[in-house]
Design an enzyme around this catalytic site. Sequence first.
Site, PDB file in Angstrom:
ATOM      1  N   LYS A  71       4.046 -13.677  20.348  1.00 51.65           N
ATOM      2  CA  LYS A  71       4.040 -14.910  19.546  1.00 51.65           C
ATOM      3  C   LYS A  71       5.281 -15.083  18.656  1.00 51.65           C
ATOM      4  O   LYS A  71       5.707 -16.202  18.416  1.00 51.65           O
ATOM      5  CB  LYS A  71       2.790 -14.977  18.677  1.00 51.65           C
ATOM      6  CG  LYS A  71       1.528 -15.357  19.435  1.00 51.65           C
ATOM      7  CD  LYS A  71       0.376 -15.392  18.452  1.00 51.65           C
ATOM      8  CE  LYS A  71      -0.834 -16.063  19.039  1.00 51.65           C
ATOM      9  NZ  LYS A  71      -1.844 -16.336  17.999  1.00 51.65           N
ATOM     10  N   ASP A 107      -2.498 -22.629  15.449  1.00 48.59           N
ATOM     11  CA  ASP A 107      -3.541 -21.751  14.893  1.00 48.59           C
ATOM     12  C   ASP A 107      -4.051 -22.266  13.545  1.00 48.59           C
ATOM     13  O   ASP A 107      -5.253 -22.254  13.272  1.00 48.59           O
ATOM     14  CB  ASP A 107      -3.014 -20.321  14.706  1.00 48.59           C
ATOM     15  CG  ASP A 107      -2.926 -19.575  16.032  1.00 48.59           C
ATOM     16  OD1 ASP A 107      -3.696 -19.908  16.955  1.00 48.59           O
ATOM     17  OD2 ASP A 107      -2.083 -18.668  16.140  1.00 48.59           O
ATOM     18  N   ALA A 134      -3.353  -9.827   5.418  1.00 53.74           N
ATOM     19  CA  ALA A 134      -2.010 -10.404   5.286  1.00 53.74           C
ATOM     20  C   ALA A 134      -1.223 -10.204   6.577  1.00 53.74           C
ATOM     21  O   ALA A 134       0.001 -10.099   6.557  1.00 53.74           O
ATOM     22  CB  ALA A 134      -1.281  -9.768   4.101  1.00 53.74           C
ATOM     23  N   TYR A 224     -14.899 -13.436  15.764  1.00 53.14           N
ATOM     24  CA  TYR A 224     -16.047 -14.120  16.376  1.00 53.14           C
ATOM     25  C   TYR A 224     -16.807 -13.218  17.350  1.00 53.14           C
ATOM     26  O   TYR A 224     -17.663 -13.683  18.101  1.00 53.14           O
ATOM     27  CB  TYR A 224     -15.629 -15.435  17.038  1.00 53.14           C
ATOM     28  CG  TYR A 224     -14.603 -15.304  18.131  1.00 53.14           C
ATOM     29  CD1 TYR A 224     -14.994 -15.003  19.428  1.00 53.14           C
ATOM     30  CD2 TYR A 224     -13.262 -15.455  17.862  1.00 53.14           C
ATOM     31  CE1 TYR A 224     -14.059 -14.864  20.431  1.00 53.14           C
ATOM     32  CE2 TYR A 224     -12.311 -15.322  18.850  1.00 53.14           C
ATOM     33  CZ  TYR A 224     -12.719 -15.025  20.130  1.00 53.14           C
ATOM     34  OH  TYR A 224     -11.784 -14.874  21.118  1.00 53.14           O
TER      35      TYR A 224
END
Length: 278
Positions: A71, A107, A134, A224
């Site tokens: 990413k 996001d 963080a 989740y």
Amino acid sequence: MTLTGEAKVAGVIGWPVAHSKSPRLHGYWLAQYGVDGAYVPLPVRPDDLPAAVRALPKLGFQGANVTVPHKAAVAELCDDLEPHAQRLGVVNTLICTGDGVRGANTDGLGFLNNLFHGAPDWRPENAPAVVLGAGGAARAVVVALLDAGAHEVRVLNRTRAKAESLAQEFGERVRVFAWGDWADAFPGAGLLVNTTSLGMTGQPALSVDLTPLPRRALVNDIVYKPLETDLLATARARGNPAVDGLGMLLYQAVPGFQAWFGVRPEVTDDLRARMLAD
Ligand code: ATR
């Protein structure tokens, strides 16, 4: 639906990528909307990332999602970045534009839209937000909250230096508290978000004392798995509203699907159930 020679193609770039839920998610929407299109896993080793990103428009891809571990690296490879992705230095969505690739980060939007849908009365500007963690996920959450109008975001992280560096980067609205200092960080808060991996299946428990948290504060876990984490269960049991983390995954995918396939998809209960099925 059967693909034609005009099928639109997108995918998810990761290494490994087999764990990704995105093919199931986008595949559901492709079927739901009868789109002549496909969304495929794209396992790309870190060394091959530059060539893979350059190849996307040449292969006629509409774009791709980008996941672990690419990413941050992919942000350097885009021809153009949307302002939010630029600010974060992290990209999760690529959109092919002619010969080039534009990078976006959805996001934070996914995080916010999950809260707006799950708790329609919640407003980011009404009261301070508390963010546990963080890391990469926390960065997206903190910036989303600041951009949405939060006046104060309180960050607690085991490694305090990482929270300090978030505060340094994003300004004085970010306040750092020691990990475990719930007594100082929680009073007056309107939102508590867990962005750490604690509480996830197979990870250590997240042990937080919610006593100092106002009962009207919204509680959200970006974990989740399980859907109902101990944090959410404890919060609900004492009367706090709570929103689970699955919606963040679902809502972050909406802008990409729309850009690639031309349909704005909906997040529904049926989709949630399909995503939770083994
Ligand atoms: P992500 O990109 O998913 O946020 P990450 O960057 O690895 O992943 O961040 C993981 C977060 O979980 C960090 O805030 C991490 O705290 P440290 O910065 O101190 O590592 C937090 N975390 C992981 N294990 C933890 C533990 N046992 N106790 C407290 N915090 C933990």
